[in-house]
Design a protein around this motif. Structure first.
Motif, mmCIF file in Angstrom:
data_model
loop_
_atom_site.group_PDB
_atom_site.id
_atom_site.type_symbol
_atom_site.label_atom_id
_atom_site.label_comp_id
_atom_site.label_asym_id
_atom_site.label_seq_id
_atom_site.Cartn_x
_atom_site.Cartn_y
_atom_site.Cartn_z
ATOM 1 N N ASP A 202 11.991 -7.014 -4.527
ATOM 2 C CA ASP A 202 11.904 -7.548 -5.889
ATOM 3 C C ASP A 202 12.745 -8.826 -6.021
ATOM 4 N N ALA A 203 13.900 -8.828 -5.382
ATOM 5 C CA ALA A 203 14.796 -10.003 -5.438
ATOM 6 C C ALA A 203 14.150 -11.224 -4.788
ATOM 7 N N LEU A 204 13.231 -10.992 -3.866
ATOM 8 C CA LEU A 204 12.510 -12.097 -3.211
ATOM 9 C C LEU A 204 11.227 -12.476 -3.946
ATOM 10 N N GLY A 205 10.933 -11.780 -5.052
ATOM 11 C CA GLY A 205 9.741 -12.081 -5.835
ATOM 12 C C GLY A 205 8.484 -11.439 -5.286
ATOM 13 N N MET A 206 8.617 -10.250 -4.749
ATOM 14 C CA MET A 206 7.471 -9.527 -4.185
ATOM 15 C C MET A 206 6.386 -9.318 -5.229
ATOM 16 N N ARG A 207 5.144 -9.617 -4.859
ATOM 17 C CA ARG A 207 3.990 -9.345 -5.722
ATOM 18 C C ARG A 207 3.485 -7.953 -5.369
ATOM 19 N N TRP A 208 3.571 -7.030 -6.300
ATOM 20 C CA TRP A 208 3.133 -5.650 -6.030
ATOM 21 C C TRP A 208 1.698 -5.525 -6.424
ATOM 22 N N LYS B 125 0.815 -1.216 0.000
ATOM 23 C CA LYS B 125 0.000 0.000 0.000
ATOM 24 C C LYS B 125 0.849 1.267 0.000
ATOM 25 N N ARG B 126 2.073 1.164 0.494
ATOM 26 C CA ARG B 126 2.963 2.331 0.595
ATOM 27 C C ARG B 126 4.174 2.210 -0.336
ATOM 28 N N ALA B 127 4.025 1.442 -1.396
ATOM 29 C CA ALA B 127 5.143 1.159 -2.295
ATOM 30 C C ALA B 127 5.777 2.419 -2.859
ATOM 31 N N ASP B 128 4.974 3.452 -3.072
ATOM 32 C CA ASP B 128 5.513 4.685 -3.650
ATOM 33 C C ASP B 128 6.456 5.406 -2.685
ATOM 34 N N ARG B 129 6.436 5.037 -1.408
ATOM 35 C CA ARG B 129 7.305 5.689 -0.421
ATOM 36 C C ARG B 129 8.536 4.865 -0.052
ATOM 37 N N LEU B 130 8.705 3.703 -0.686
ATOM 38 C CA LEU B 130 9.857 2.856 -0.384
ATOM 39 C C LEU B 130 11.123 3.404 -1.033
#
Length: 74
Positions: free
Chosen positions: A68-74, A54-59
């Motif tokens: 991303d290296a762990l295969g995060m589903r956005w 939900k806060r991906a834009d602030r990472l």
């Protein structure tokens, strides 16, 4: 992040159920202790990942690359 890495190492993916809690052994390493705990610490990994999405834009770019290296589903 350590909980996400531990889960990924064990399961081979990062599709974590929302209510999943990952148990981390907290030692004398750089992560320290949570609330003075000496043993395992439960991290609400599913909730944490949901909030991260939900806060991906602030990472930071570094944190996003780690997930991303762990295969995060956005």
């Amino acid at each position: 992040m350590a909980a996400a890495q531990q889960f990924h190492t064990r399961e081979g993916h990062l599709r974590v159920p929302r209510k999943h809690a990952e148990h981390l052994e907290m030692g004398d390493g750089p992560t320290g202790h949570q609330n003075g705990a000496d043993g395992p610490v439960a991290v609400k990994l599913g909730t944490w990942l949901d909030n991260v999405r939900k806060r991906a834009d602030r990472l930071s770019a570094e944190r996003r690359a780690q997930l991303d290296a762990l295969g995060m589903r956005w």
